[in-house]
Design an enzyme around this catalytic site. Sequence first.
Site, mmCIF file in Angstrom:
data_model
loop_
_atom_site.group_PDB
_atom_site.id
_atom_site.type_symbol
_atom_site.label_atom_id
_atom_site.label_comp_id
_atom_site.label_asym_id
_atom_site.label_seq_id
_atom_site.Cartn_x
_atom_site.Cartn_y
_atom_site.Cartn_z
ATOM 1 N N SER A 1 0.751 -1.321 0.096
ATOM 2 C CA SER A 1 -0.044 -0.019 0.015
ATOM 3 C C SER A 1 0.814 1.196 0.040
ATOM 4 O O SER A 1 0.347 2.449 0.205
ATOM 5 C CB SER A 1 -0.937 0.073 1.432
ATOM 6 O OG SER A 1 -0.203 -0.244 2.432
ATOM 7 N N CYS B 1 5.717 -10.655 12.449
ATOM 8 C CA CYS B 1 6.607 -9.888 13.105
ATOM 9 C C CYS B 1 6.122 -9.403 14.563
ATOM 10 O O CYS B 1 6.501 -8.401 15.185
ATOM 11 C CB CYS B 1 7.430 -8.890 12.491
ATOM 12 S SG CYS B 1 6.369 -7.808 12.107
HETATM 13 N N1 SAH Z 1 8.721 -8.363 3.116
HETATM 14 C C1 SAH Z 1 9.269 -7.050 3.025
HETATM 15 C C2 SAH Z 1 9.122 -6.107 4.291
HETATM 16 C C3 SAH Z 1 7.475 -5.762 4.559
HETATM 17 S S1 SAH Z 1 7.256 -4.701 5.623
HETATM 18 C C4 SAH Z 1 10.864 -6.801 3.043
HETATM 19 O O1 SAH Z 1 11.381 -7.972 2.799
HETATM 20 O O2 SAH Z 1 11.506 -5.917 2.869
HETATM 21 C C5 SAH Z 1 5.154 -4.586 5.591
HETATM 22 C C6 SAH Z 1 4.864 -3.803 4.499
HETATM 23 O O3 SAH Z 1 3.469 -3.896 4.336
HETATM 24 C C7 SAH Z 1 5.255 -2.278 4.510
HETATM 25 O O4 SAH Z 1 5.697 -2.191 3.286
HETATM 26 C C8 SAH Z 1 3.721 -1.669 4.369
HETATM 27 O O5 SAH Z 1 3.448 -0.509 3.615
HETATM 28 C C9 SAH Z 1 2.820 -2.772 3.808
HETATM 29 N N2 SAH Z 1 1.380 -2.807 4.078
HETATM 30 C C10 SAH Z 1 0.983 -2.568 5.558
HETATM 31 N N3 SAH Z 1 -0.480 -2.745 5.579
HETATM 32 C C11 SAH Z 1 -0.897 -2.989 4.243
HETATM 33 C C12 SAH Z 1 -2.023 -3.376 3.381
HETATM 34 N N4 SAH Z 1 -3.065 -3.618 4.155
HETATM 35 N N5 SAH Z 1 -1.892 -3.646 2.233
HETATM 36 C C13 SAH Z 1 -0.760 -3.552 1.490
HETATM 37 N N6 SAH Z 1 0.472 -3.523 2.152
HETATM 38 C C14 SAH Z 1 0.371 -3.199 3.353
#
Ligand code: SAH
Length: 393
Positions: free
Chosen positions: A248, A337
């Site tokens: 998002s 996490c």
């Molecule tokens: N897997 C990534 C880290 C993920 S952190 C890596 O390896 O670097 C979690 C992510 O989820 C963030 O980028 C945040 O923007 C996104 N996020 C949070 N809620 C969300 C939602 N409802 N839909 C889509 N993305 C979301």
Amino acid sequence: MKVIRLRAGKERSLLRRHPWVFQGSIAKGGADAGETVRVESDAGQFLCWAAFSPNSLIRVRAWSFDESERIDVAFFARRIEAAIAVRQRLPVASDALRLVHGEADGLPGVVVDRYGDTLVAQFMSAGAERWKAVIADALLAATGLGRLYERSDANARSLEGLEPSTGWLRGGGATELTISEHEWKLSMDVAEGHKTGYYLDQRDNRKKFAEAVRHYGCQRVLNCFSYTGGFSVAALAGGAESVISVDSSAPALARATAHVALNGFDPSRHQALDADVNQTLREFLKAGRTFDAIVLDPPKFAPTAAHAERAARAYKDINRLALLLLAPGGLLFTFSCSGGVGPELFHKIVAGAGLDAQVDGFILDRLGATPDHPQTICFPEGEYLKGLLVLKR
Ligand code: SAH
């Protein structure tokens, strides 16, 4: 030196070298924010030297359990040198890693990541804030580096009554950096990115993902909560035909797209989808789409155990949808996490998701954070990232 006297029986956790004292355990005593205090049992026994946090539920965080140790400039230099020395022995396939991981390194509230020639630090407790300049100098001395950026803008700081604080603490220049991780390159802006810029704790799981995609010949990959596409690059490196990154955050996705090009992959193999994961999974299911591998790496749904129940429902729902979207034999890399959701509960949640989806699978691996984000024996709260690699039957 001010003395904090605990209530009878409340010395037990400090005697087990657990570094926190909650407000309710204190019989008497107080100090300024971040001031070093001597903590004693009800009977007057020395327990630890600690930092006092007048505004936090965690009122005291231990610096040292050794009565002969002084909390001074040399103390912080020793702790930082020890943290870095152990990192040099760890298997880290990157020029970016966590050098100081708070309580696990005997420095509650202090987090330091290294990105190539740049250090990025978070000072999350009153004690860490009080010693910030000393810690900054010790970090430069121990690493021989000249650039330290502060990212003390996480929510935890407000629980300590501290304002956000960001910017160069030492040195300066560009905040846009490129690092190497395994066989690929990744970029970040340490001033703008999440946390200190990147999720270094998932480094080894991204490698495992690349290897699994290759081994099982996964062609169609869905990377949910992709952030800047670390798992997407891993999938492409593993030979996936097509990868969809869903997040998002538009800036994170722009960087994911850039990472595909940076690593020399054909851009037509990758699609960045700026959308809500929950909604996207439902739409894909309705459209009858299937995938050979799915990553679920959501943000912290349960910051503490109190949020666990609501978080459990949210985790279960996305896992149910992902299991339905996988082709038979497909792989699910699923993570939490949340400190408030332990590995056993997480397994139960994924089991519940499987039951609802009427899908079973083999657990091929249990996943955790990289060893530069260590857990310690005495501090179970340090365990936060857990994951399962499931092969759908
Ligand atoms: N897997 C990534 C880290 C993920 S952190 C890596 O390896 O670097 C979690 C992510 O989820 C963030 O980028 C945040 O923007 C996104 N996020 C949070 N809620 C969300 C939602 N409802 N839909 C889509 N993305 C979301």
